[in-house]
Write an enzyme that holds these catalytic residues in place. Structure first.
Site, PDB file in Angstrom:
ATOM      1  CG  MET A   1      -1.771  -1.239   1.180  1.00  0.00           C
ATOM      2  SD  MET A   1      -3.586  -0.687   2.109  1.00  0.00           S
ATOM      3  CE  MET A   1      -2.920  -0.725   3.811  1.00  0.00           C
TER       4      MET A   1
ATOM      5  N   GLY B   1      11.303  -2.954   5.201  1.00  0.00           N
ATOM      6  CA  GLY B   1      10.754  -4.152   5.256  1.00  0.00           C
ATOM      7  C   GLY B   1      10.246  -4.404   3.906  1.00  0.00           C
ATOM      8  CG  HIS B   2       7.173  -2.112   2.108  1.00  0.00           C
ATOM      9  ND1 HIS B   2       7.137  -0.874   2.822  1.00  0.00           N
ATOM     10  CD2 HIS B   2       5.859  -2.715   1.913  1.00  0.00           C
ATOM     11  CE1 HIS B   2       5.888  -0.903   3.207  1.00  0.00           C
ATOM     12  NE2 HIS B   2       5.100  -2.024   2.912  1.00  0.00           N
TER      13      HIS B   2
ATOM     14  CE1 TYR C   1       5.019   8.409   3.820  1.00  0.00           C
ATOM     15  CE2 TYR C   1       5.974   6.658   5.522  1.00  0.00           C
ATOM     16  CZ  TYR C   1       6.018   8.286   5.032  1.00  0.00           C
ATOM     17  OH  TYR C   1       6.458   9.283   5.720  1.00  0.00           O
TER      18      TYR C   1
ATOM     19  CB  VAL D   1      12.562  -5.821   7.859  1.00  0.00           C
ATOM     20  CG1 VAL D   1      13.606  -4.653   8.006  1.00  0.00           C
ATOM     21  CG2 VAL D   1      12.837  -6.842   7.086  1.00  0.00           C
TER      22      VAL D   1
END
Length: 294
Positions: free
Chosen positions: A40, A46-47, A42, A187
């Protein structure tokens, strides 16, 4: 020719489902493998870890950046959810993405839209499903659409949203979807807080007190490694540590088998998700560990 808006360097922005599907068809014909990282936006580290994993396993990586209205209930943070496409372009490109898919809500859910994918099972009614009754229907609907549009060979999901991961695995199995789901580890920030776009909502004091989440889970994990198997004892120890934070409002501390999310009795005897949800002010945070006594 596709109408592609150039992002930073070689990253491309595709804005409509048809454009992404056309791009995917062309590349699949040419024998390319496609990885999908649904987000989603931002984007944080981690992404980026999911994107890096996809980039290492596939010829091409698509990152969807779409704040999905179908998974937000009344009085949730749809309107205030953080959005920053320029930040996302930079992060995605640094991590090795090839495409950002950034559709509008009108393109994903046109006026005549009326089809939803729902995992009609107890796994969507426990944990976060108790307080967010429409959430997982929205997740499975948009994820199934993203699978179809991108024609991805693999899709990457973080363990922080462990219930979501379990629901996606069930959907893929139940519907015989031809896609591999790749789970990726949580993460954390340097101080232990699990990375989340919602961390930006926390005040400085809330942010400080939120560290009890990772602290409590770390202590539980240590106890399990030292032989503790009584789940009530484990959950009580988590609750005690979290309760030391005056601003913490515990929604749940639960244990279920993983990934099936079935009841696991009183003794830790198989792979088990120990999950929690806690509010700090208006911000709801989740975290978990997956314990395996074997």
């Amino acid at each position: 020719m596709l109408d592609l808006q150039k992002g930073c360097l070689d990253l491309q922005i595709i804005k409509t489902p048809k454009e992404l599907n056309d791009w995917a068809k062309k590349n699949k014909v040419n024998g390319k493998t496609i990885g999908l990282v649904p987000t989603m936006g931002y984007l944080h580290e981690g992404h980026k870890s999911l994107i890096q994993k996809s980039s290492s396993q596939n010829d091409l990586t698509v990152v969807s950046v779409f704040v999905n209205p179908a998974q937000f209930g009344e009085n949730e943070d749809l309107d205030s959810y953080p959005r920053d496409l320029e930040r996302d372009k930079t992060a995605a490109e640094e991590a090795g993405a090839d495409i950002i898919f950034h559709p509008s809500a009108a393109d994903m859910y046109p006026e005549s839209y009326g089809t939803y994918v729902s995992v009609d099972s107890d796994i969507t009614k426990i944990l976060c499903g108790k307080s967010r009754p429409i959430h997982f229907r929205g997740v499975t609907t948009v994820v199934s659409k993203l699978f179809n549009i991108s024609m991805a060979d693999r899709a990457y999901f973080g363990q922080k949203d462990a219930q979501q991961l379990a629901v996606i695995l069930r959907m893929v199995s139940d519907l015989n979807m031809n896609i591999e789901i790749v789970p990726c580890p949580i993460v954390r920030e340097s101080d232990g807080l699990a990375m989340s776009s919602r961390n930006t909502y926390l005040s400085s004091e809330e942010r400080k007190q939120a560290l009890v989440l990772s602290k409590s889970l770390k202590k539980a994990d240590e106890a399990i490694h030292n032989g503790e198997k009584d789940l009530k004892t484990i959950k009580d120890s988590i609750r005690k540590i979290i309760s030391e934070a005056p601003l913490a409002d515990i929604e749940y501390i639960e244990a279920y088998t993983f990934p099936g999310l079935s009841e696991c009795g009183s003794i830790l005897s198989e792979k088990t998700l120990i999950a929690l949800a806690v509010r700090f002010g208006n911000t709801r945070l989740i975290d978990n560990i997956i314990a395996d006594p074997k």
